[in-house]
Motif scaffolding. Sequence first.
Motif, PDB file in Angstrom:
ATOM      1  N   HIS A   1      -0.620   2.139   9.975  1.00  0.00           N
ATOM      2  CA  HIS A   1      -1.358   2.540   8.770  1.00  0.00           C
ATOM      3  C   HIS A   1      -1.465   4.052   8.659  1.00  0.00           C
ATOM      4  CE1 HIS A   1      -2.398  -1.657   8.301  1.00  0.00           C
ATOM      5  NE2 HIS A   1      -2.863  -1.663   9.537  1.00  0.00           N
ATOM      6  N   ALA A   2      -0.404   4.772   9.022  1.00  0.00           N
ATOM      7  CA  ALA A   2      -0.422   6.235   8.931  1.00  0.00           C
ATOM      8  C   ALA A   2      -0.465   6.662   7.459  1.00  0.00           C
ATOM      9  CB  ALA A   2       0.808   6.819   9.614  1.00  0.00           C
ATOM     10  N   ARG A   3      -1.260   7.676   7.183  1.00  0.00           N
ATOM     11  CA  ARG A   3      -1.370   8.170   5.809  1.00  0.00           C
ATOM     12  C   ARG A   3      -0.100   8.925   5.411  1.00  0.00           C
ATOM     13  NH1 ARG A   3      -5.578  11.146   7.553  1.00  0.00           N
ATOM     14  NH2 ARG A   3      -4.828  12.851   6.299  1.00  0.00           N
ATOM     15  N   VAL A   4       0.400   8.662   4.226  1.00  0.00           N
ATOM     16  CA  VAL A   4       1.600   9.371   3.762  1.00  0.00           C
ATOM     17  C   VAL A   4       1.327  10.856   3.572  1.00  0.00           C
ATOM     18  CG1 VAL A   4       2.658   7.344   2.681  1.00  0.00           C
ATOM     19  CG2 VAL A   4       1.172   8.820   1.324  1.00  0.00           C
ATOM     20  N   THR A   5       0.055  11.225   3.392  1.00  0.00           N
ATOM     21  CA  THR A   5      -0.309  12.633   3.184  1.00  0.00           C
ATOM     22  C   THR A   5      -0.553  13.364   4.500  1.00  0.00           C
ATOM     23  OG1 THR A   5      -2.620  11.992   2.935  1.00  0.00           O
ATOM     24  CG2 THR A   5      -1.310  12.204   0.904  1.00  0.00           C
TER      25      THR A   5
ATOM     26  N   ASN B   1       0.844  -1.184   0.000  1.00  0.00           N
ATOM     27  CA  ASN B   1       0.000   0.000   0.000  1.00  0.00           C
ATOM     28  C   ASN B   1       0.888   1.245   0.000  1.00  0.00           C
ATOM     29  OD1 ASN B   1      -1.804   2.026   0.475  1.00  0.00           O
ATOM     30  ND2 ASN B   1      -2.778   1.064   2.230  1.00  0.00           N
ATOM     31  N   THR B   2       0.746   2.061  -1.018  1.00  0.00           N
ATOM     32  CA  THR B   2       1.572   3.268  -1.105  1.00  0.00           C
ATOM     33  C   THR B   2       0.887   4.476  -0.459  1.00  0.00           C
ATOM     34  OG1 THR B   2       0.684   3.781  -3.281  1.00  0.00           O
ATOM     35  CG2 THR B   2       2.741   2.517  -3.194  1.00  0.00           C
ATOM     36  N   GLU B   3      -0.355   4.285   0.036  1.00  0.00           N
ATOM     37  CA  GLU B   3      -1.085   5.372   0.679  1.00  0.00           C
ATOM     38  C   GLU B   3      -0.771   5.474   2.168  1.00  0.00           C
ATOM     39  OE1 GLU B   3      -3.056   7.551  -1.089  1.00  0.00           O
ATOM     40  OE2 GLU B   3      -2.151   6.482  -2.743  1.00  0.00           O
ATOM     41  N   SER B   4      -0.122   4.445   2.723  1.00  0.00           N
ATOM     42  CA  SER B   4       0.162   4.468   4.154  1.00  0.00           C
ATOM     43  C   SER B   4       1.578   3.955   4.417  1.00  0.00           C
ATOM     44  CB  SER B   4      -0.854   3.627   4.920  1.00  0.00           C
ATOM     45  OG  SER B   4      -0.725   2.269   4.602  1.00  0.00           O
TER      46      SER B   4
END
Length: 88
Positions: free
Chosen positions: A23-27, A2-5
Amino acid sequence: MNTESLVFDVRYLGAKKHYVDPHARVTATLAHEKPKVLDFFGLKETPDKVYVFSQDDKPITNLSVTLGDLAHGKHDLKLDLVEQLVQG
């Protein structure tokens, strides 16, 4: 993968356990994450004492930076939380 987290891991020297969000958001910004981290460690900022994230022993003063930017493309981010006394 998963590249979103990413795995966000914060170490505070005064605590035995790390704050870990698998599962922290990259954004997400540090400003968004900081209240959760302080709450986890039971810390409160005051006019005389603040807490600053650091990476590789360098304080991070820009809280608008995203976790993804700090991770430099990796799937985990490890930071330290450091207590700073404010000179009045």
